[in-house]
Each structure stands twice: as structure tokens, then as C-alpha cells.
Design a protein around this motif. Structure first.
Motif, short mmCIF file in Angstrom:
data_model
loop_
_atom_site.label_atom_id
_atom_site.label_comp_id
_atom_site.label_asym_id
_atom_site.label_seq_id
_atom_site.Cartn_x
_atom_site.Cartn_y
_atom_site.Cartn_z
N THR A 1 0.82 -1.21 0.00
CA THR A 1 0.00 0.00 0.00
C THR A 1 0.86 1.26 0.00
O THR A 1 0.33 2.37 -0.05
CB THR A 1 -0.91 0.02 1.24
N PHE A 2 2.19 1.10 0.04
CA PHE A 2 3.09 2.26 0.04
C PHE A 2 2.93 3.01 -1.28
O PHE A 2 2.85 2.39 -2.35
CB PHE A 2 4.53 1.81 0.23
N PRO A 3 2.90 4.36 -1.26
CA PRO A 3 2.60 5.11 -2.49
C PRO A 3 3.67 5.04 -3.57
O PRO A 3 3.40 5.33 -4.73
CB PRO A 3 2.43 6.55 -1.98
N GLY A 4 4.90 4.65 -3.24
CA GLY A 4 5.94 4.50 -4.26
C GLY A 4 6.59 3.15 -4.11
O GLY A 4 5.92 2.14 -3.89
N ASN A 5 7.91 3.10 -4.22
CA ASN A 5 8.65 1.89 -3.92
C ASN A 5 8.98 1.85 -2.43
O ASN A 5 9.39 2.86 -1.86
CB ASN A 5 9.94 1.82 -4.73
N VAL A 6 8.85 0.69 -1.81
CA VAL A 6 9.15 0.60 -0.38
C VAL A 6 10.64 0.66 -0.10
O VAL A 6 11.06 0.83 1.04
CB VAL A 6 8.55 -0.68 0.23
#
Length: 362
Positions: free
Chosen positions: A91-96
Motif C-alpha cells: 500500500t506504500f505510495p511509491g517503492n518501499v
């Protein structure tokens, strides 16, 4: 995919499927079906879906599917057992992160549904990323489905002999096989089959006919339906010919019975002026081959993105300034999506690297 343990886990290819679909299914390569571990999955028991690598591209939508083929081909039939709409694999908006061996992605739970008969299968995890090029990722794993623990209990007769009612067991397997055939087919897009997910930044709304009954909806994004000719689904991806409806000709050649008799001059009547020549009978012709389908025009470039030309379909290409990356499509065109935060595109290698120059895979 790290769990279930995939085929060839010691040399897994975590890049997306090629844009022309030539490596579908399971990211075809040498030793693609090398057995590392047979995953045992009792019906109804929770299983863990987990990942290695941190290029999660803002999440997206995923599916878990099964085929009875041990070494799947383009003609294999995949049946969906679990769908995750949004927030997969994170659910992270970019790369974790940027660690290709990291474990920052989320974990998910799924189970083999009761429609699936015990036996050996190939499981597929498929992913349509939210941010970046319009791509399809796919890893495959060998699984053995076993009966539930309750099904394994044996009945004991009054004399103490342990028995299994074989006829009932076979009837149950046949019933489950019929039920499995009714499961939806796996959704396929972005591999040259005329179907694509919407522009970067959108979460795929898996079509209802491919969704199934076991569905997780994660996150607050409103999913966006795919675009293009997505009705063929898995069959279109396999290159199966699509039936064409026959269309009656709008201008049929006149038949002899349709020519009015008055148009032919009578032998006993001398016309005052030469009559117009009668229509010539249609010459017999070989049946016309169905017209070749016009090539589909390239889809428009999404607003705010740049594009360029490229020589090799399926190959990753960096933008001239290294701030974007794209995959050369079948129209020899590349659409550059912005490189995720903290990364840049190495123009020599054609891959994303961290801002410090460390390479990682999607």
C-alpha cells in the motif's frame, strides 16, 4: 514472489513479461520449470503470499490462479482462486525501498477453495502495477493440493478395520473438477493482446468476469477498468484465433433470375435502336478470404508523459535525461514513466538504479 516457492527460485526473473507476450506464461527462460520445492496446500488452509524485492511501484492489483499443467504453455487454462484489488504487493505510495532482496512488501493470505480437486498444479501470481509502464508481472510455483484434514479422517467399522469409501471419494473429485471449471479465467493484459491497464497512477479494476468470489479490496483508490479489446482475456493472450461473424454482402452480384426478360431483345422484333447491352453475368470467383484485420492504432500517450521511438519491442529504454523509463512496444514506441523517487534510469543498462547507482529489479 518468495512464497509459495516459485519454480527456478535460484534464478528467478522478477522483470515484467515482455510487451509482445513472447515469454508468457511464467516468464519463459532456460530452466523456467526447475523444481526447487513442491508446495503442499491442503484445501481450505491459509497460505502466505510474500515477496522479495522492494520495487513495488505504488501497489496495484494481483491474482492467484491455478492450472493443471505442470509446465504451462500459452494454451494452458488458468483458473482464478483469489483476487486482490488495490494495495498489492504494497500500500506504500511509491517503492518501499531499493533492495532487490529486501522484504518491505506486504504479505497476504489465501486458501485453496473447495472447488479444486486434490492433485498437482502450477500456481501463478500475476500483478498489474499502479505506477510506471503498463506491464504484467508473473511468477509460477509448483503446488500439490491435498484434501482437508477433516477429509483425511478415516471411518472405522465395528471390527476396527480402517476404510475409505473409494466410490464416494472419486465422486467428490469429479464434482470438484466440474466446480473448478466454473471458476473465472485469469485476467491478462499489457502483453500485446489488445488489452491494457489504464494510465500510470491508476489501480486496475479487475473485470467482473475474471474476479471470482474470493476477493480482497485494499486501499481507498477507486479502481479503473482496463482499456482496449479485453473480452478475449486469457485466450487472446494465448494467440487463439477469434471467430469472425460472416457478414452478407451489401451488393450481391445479380443472378440470372433477377434479369427482367424484357431486357433481352426478341428474335421476332427488330428494335429501332440498339438496346443497351444486357448485364454481364457475374464471373465465378473463388471464395474471398476474410479481410485482414486492420492493425490497431497505437494508444494515445497519457497526459503529462513523453514518448520516443525505439528499435526493439519488449526492451526497456531510458529517457535521454535518465529521469524516465519505458518499454518499447509493438509500435516501436516507448512511453516514458517517471522513475520512482530515489531512482534514476541507467541509459547503458536500461534499468532503474538507486540515486547512488545501485541496480535493482522490479
Amino acid at each position: 514472489m518468495e512464497s509459495p516457492v516459485p519454480y527456478g527460485a535460484d534464478h528467478i526473473d522478477s522483470n515484467p513479461l515482455l510487451a509482445d507476450g513472447s515469454d508468457f506464461p511464467c516468464k519463459q527462460r532456460d530452466n523456467v520449470y526447475k523444481l526447487i520445492k513442491q508446495n503442499i496446500m491442503p484445501i481450505g488452509q491459509n497460505q502466505t503470499l510474500s515477496f522479495k524485492g522492494e520495487a513495488t511501484h505504488g501497489g496495484g492489483s494481483c491474482q492467484i490462479s491455478l492450472t493443471t499443467d505442470k509446465q504451462p504453455t500459452k494454451n494452458s487454462v488458468w483458473k482464478v482462486i483469489h483476487s486482490i484489488e488495490g494495495g498489492c504487493p504494497s500500500t506504500f505510495p511509491g517503492n518501499v525501498g531499493t533492495d532487490p532482496t529486501g522484504h518491505g512488501a506486504d504479505k497476504f493470505q489465501f486458501a485453496i477453495p473447495p472447488q479444486v480437486p486434490p492433485g498437482d498444479y502450477t500456481l501463478a501470481w500475476t500483478w498489474f502495477n499502479k505506477i510506471g509502464n503498463r506491464e504484467m508481472y508473473m511468477n509460477c510455483a509448483p503446488v500439490t493440493v491435498t484434501g482437508s484434514q477433516q477429509r483425511h479422517k478415516r471411518r472405522v467399522h465395528r471390527h476396527g478395520a480402517a476404510t475409505i469409501d473409494q466410490s464416494q471419494n472419486e465422486a467428490l473429485i469429479q464434482k470438484r473438477a466440474s466446480a473448478m471449471a466454473s471458476l473465472p479465467n485469469m485476467f491478462v493484459a499489457n502483453i500485446g493482446n489488445g488489452c491494457s491497464t489504464a494510465e500510470s497512477g491508476t489501480t486496475l479494476a479487475i473485470p467482473q468476469k475474471n474476479l471470482g468470489d474470493n476477493v480482497q479490496h485494499i486501499g481507498s483508490d477507486k479502481p479503473t477498468p482496463p482499456v482496449g479489446s479485453c473480452g478475449g482475456g486469457q485466450a487472446a493472450a494465448a494467440g487463439a484465433p477469434q471467430p469472425q461473424a460472416s457478414t452478407p454482402s451489401t451488393n450481391p452480384a445479380p443472378s440470372a433470375a433477377a434479369i427482367p426478360p424484357a431486357q433481352a431483345p426478341s428474335p421476332s422484333t427488330a428494335p429501332q435502336s440498339p438496346p443497351p447491352p444486357p448485364p454481364q453475368p457475374a464471373q465465378p470467383q473463388a471464395p474471398a478470404a476474410p479481410p485482414a484485420a486492420s492493425p490497431a492504432p497505437p494508444p494515445p500517450v497519457p497526459s503529462g508523459l513523453n514518448s520516443g521511438s525505439c528499435p526493439t519491442p519488449g526492451k526497456s529504454v531510458c529517457s535521454p535525461d535518465g529521469t524516465g523509463i519505458g518499454t518499447c512496444d509493438e509500435f516501436n514506441r516507448v512511453i516514458f514513466a517517471p522513475a520512482p523517487m530515489g531512482t534514476k534510469c541507467d541509459k547503458t543498462l536500461g534499468v532503474l538504479v538507486s540515486a547512488q547507482g545501485r541496480m535493482f529489479k522490479a
